[in-house]
Structure formats: structure tokens, C-alpha cells
Design an enzyme around this catalytic site. Sequence first.
Site, PDB file in Angstrom:
ATOM      1  N   ASP A 152     -66.686  85.185   6.224  1.00  0.00           N
ATOM      2  CA  ASP A 152     -67.513  85.492   5.056  1.00  0.00           C
ATOM      3  C   ASP A 152     -68.197  86.836   5.317  1.00  0.00           C
ATOM      4  OD1 ASP A 152     -66.830  82.806   4.682  1.00  0.00           O
ATOM      5  OD2 ASP A 152     -68.715  82.340   3.677  1.00  0.00           O
ATOM      6  N   LYS A 215     -67.554  85.338  -3.405  1.00  0.00           N
ATOM      7  CA  LYS A 215     -68.671  84.421  -3.181  1.00  0.00           C
ATOM      8  C   LYS A 215     -69.928  85.039  -3.775  1.00  0.00           C
ATOM      9  CE  LYS A 215     -71.173  82.465   0.808  1.00  0.00           C
ATOM     10  NZ  LYS A 215     -71.142  82.332   2.289  1.00  0.00           N
ATOM     11  N   LYS A 251     -66.638  80.979  -4.675  1.00  0.00           N
ATOM     12  CA  LYS A 251     -67.611  80.154  -3.961  1.00  0.00           C
ATOM     13  C   LYS A 251     -69.024  80.497  -4.411  1.00  0.00           C
ATOM     14  CE  LYS A 251     -69.446  79.164   0.666  1.00  0.00           C
ATOM     15  NZ  LYS A 251     -69.299  79.397   2.128  1.00  0.00           N
TER      16      LYS A 251
END
Length: 315
Positions: A152, A215, A251
Site C-alpha cells: 500500500d 485506495k 479499497k
Amino acid sequence: MPVPDTTTALERADERELRAFLHGLPAVDETGAAERAARLATRSIKTSAKAAAIDLAISMVDLTTLEGADTPGKVRAMCAKAVRPDPADPSAPGVAAVCVYPDLVDVAVRALRGTGVGVASVATAFPSGRAPLEAKLADTRAAVAAGAAEIDMVIDRGAFLSGDVLKVFEEITAVKQACGEAHLKVILETGELATLDNVRRASWLAMRAGADFIKTSTGKVSPAATLPVTLVMLEAVRDYRAATGRQVGVKPAGGIRTTKDAIKYLVLVNETAGPDWLSPRWFRLGASSVLNDLLMQRRKLSTGVYSGPDYFTLD
């Protein structure tokens, strides 16, 4: 004395093309996006479908600990919960992944080997993203070498907001290369992007640079995930697949605390991107605190008894 411009004509053309593309995207109707998200949030789920929705949401959770006080013991305990969220009910699904800092990846990998639960790691100077590219790449390579299957990363919001989209693009591309076989989730930190137009542009920029997931947030900035922001990101991945044939995941992270919240996001996914995204492979919930509520609601559906928040371990 003027500094010589060492940028090649090709690089300048790429930057112009990228900027023109991003600013040529259709403008977001912010009022319309908010109204549509609110309307979808009122959709009710029948009791017969609620149990399946709860299990699906549990299987989409990235169980996360990203605190300076994290210890190997805390990570091992979290991994045990990730594999068997409800110790009294082995039918409860495991979560999608456990997410930790790079220096604790090896602990999570050892604890989760053979379980089917993935290991993710934040990298690239999380949560600020303010570090030299060399440091970001070293951070990424260290996490991958330790066994992380997902990375991430955070974008440089300062560069994006100042219009240096080529820098952001090139950093994402470089980090994607450093990931090797690991999947790359690109955190936009939408709470700092100011407008939904910027959310749409950042989403397309990340996807064009090679993101496997986009995300919303680090969870360290408010506001974090919101339904209108996630709606815009879901529209982006839907339209990107239509244009390129490549599917990218989404996400939302931060601020999702109840089963009702989680189900609202599942409805949003189904109605915006479509059922192809209703899988942990393509949609995740970055919301550790929601897991206990999902488990409590699951227990209530199966037994008729509400267990209470102290029945499950705290994260």
C-alpha cells in the site's frame, strides 16, 4: 543564470499529454454524486441476503495495525484473529489480509503461512509520502523481500495538488516495478484532494501508472472514506476497464465502523461498478474496527442473541 532545461522533448510531450488527459476527464457533479450515494445508502437488504453480505464483508476486510507501539506479539494475535475471527464459530470466514509496517512483515508472514490470508504492508514513507524516491523504493523492496504480497503506497499529494502529475505518475510506476509480483494499492488520501474532480483525476492517474488497487485513505487524515468519494472511484475503475480491458480494485479505508456501513459500501459496489467487483480480489474494506460489529451481527443472525462488544478481541 537560468537553469538549463534538461527535460527531453518526449518527456515534455508525455507530461502535456498526461495533463491534457486528466483535465479532459468529465467533471464530477458533486451534488449529484452525493445524492446518488445517499440514495443507494437507503437500500435495504433482506434478512435472507444479510447473512451472505456479512460473510462477504468479513472476507473483504484488511485487518490492520499501523501504530508506533506495534509489537510482534500484537501482530501475531491479530493474525490469529484474521484466520479465525470468531473462535467459537469455525464457519466464520477469514479476512482478506493483514496489513502492517514493513519491519513486521516477516512476523505476519510466519504467522499466516498456509492459511490463505494475505500479508500487506504500507510503504513509501507512509502516511505522508514525503521522502526521496530512493527511500520509497527501498521501503517497498524491503517489504516485498520480507514476504509481503501486497504493497500500500501513498502518493505525493503536494506534487499532485501543485500540478506535477508526471512526478506522481513516475513514482507510482517505479514503485510498481519495485513490487515485482506483489500487488500495488495506491492510496490517494482523498481527504486532502479537496474536490471530487481531483479524486477522479488521481484515480485515473494511478491506474494508468499501473495500480492494481486504488485506495481512499491512510486512515490518518479526516475525512477518510466517504460514500461519494468511493462512488467516484468505482465509476473510474468501471470506465477504465471499459476503455482498457484491465480491471482494478477499490479499497475505501477509515471511518467504516458498523455492519450497516459495510453493507452500504457493498450496495454501492454492486450498483456502480457491478457484481464483478463483489470479491476480495477486487474490493477491500480498510476498516479493522468494523470486524467486531460484523461478527456480533453474524452471531445475532445465527443464534438470535446479541453477544456484545466484549465477546470478541479488541483491535
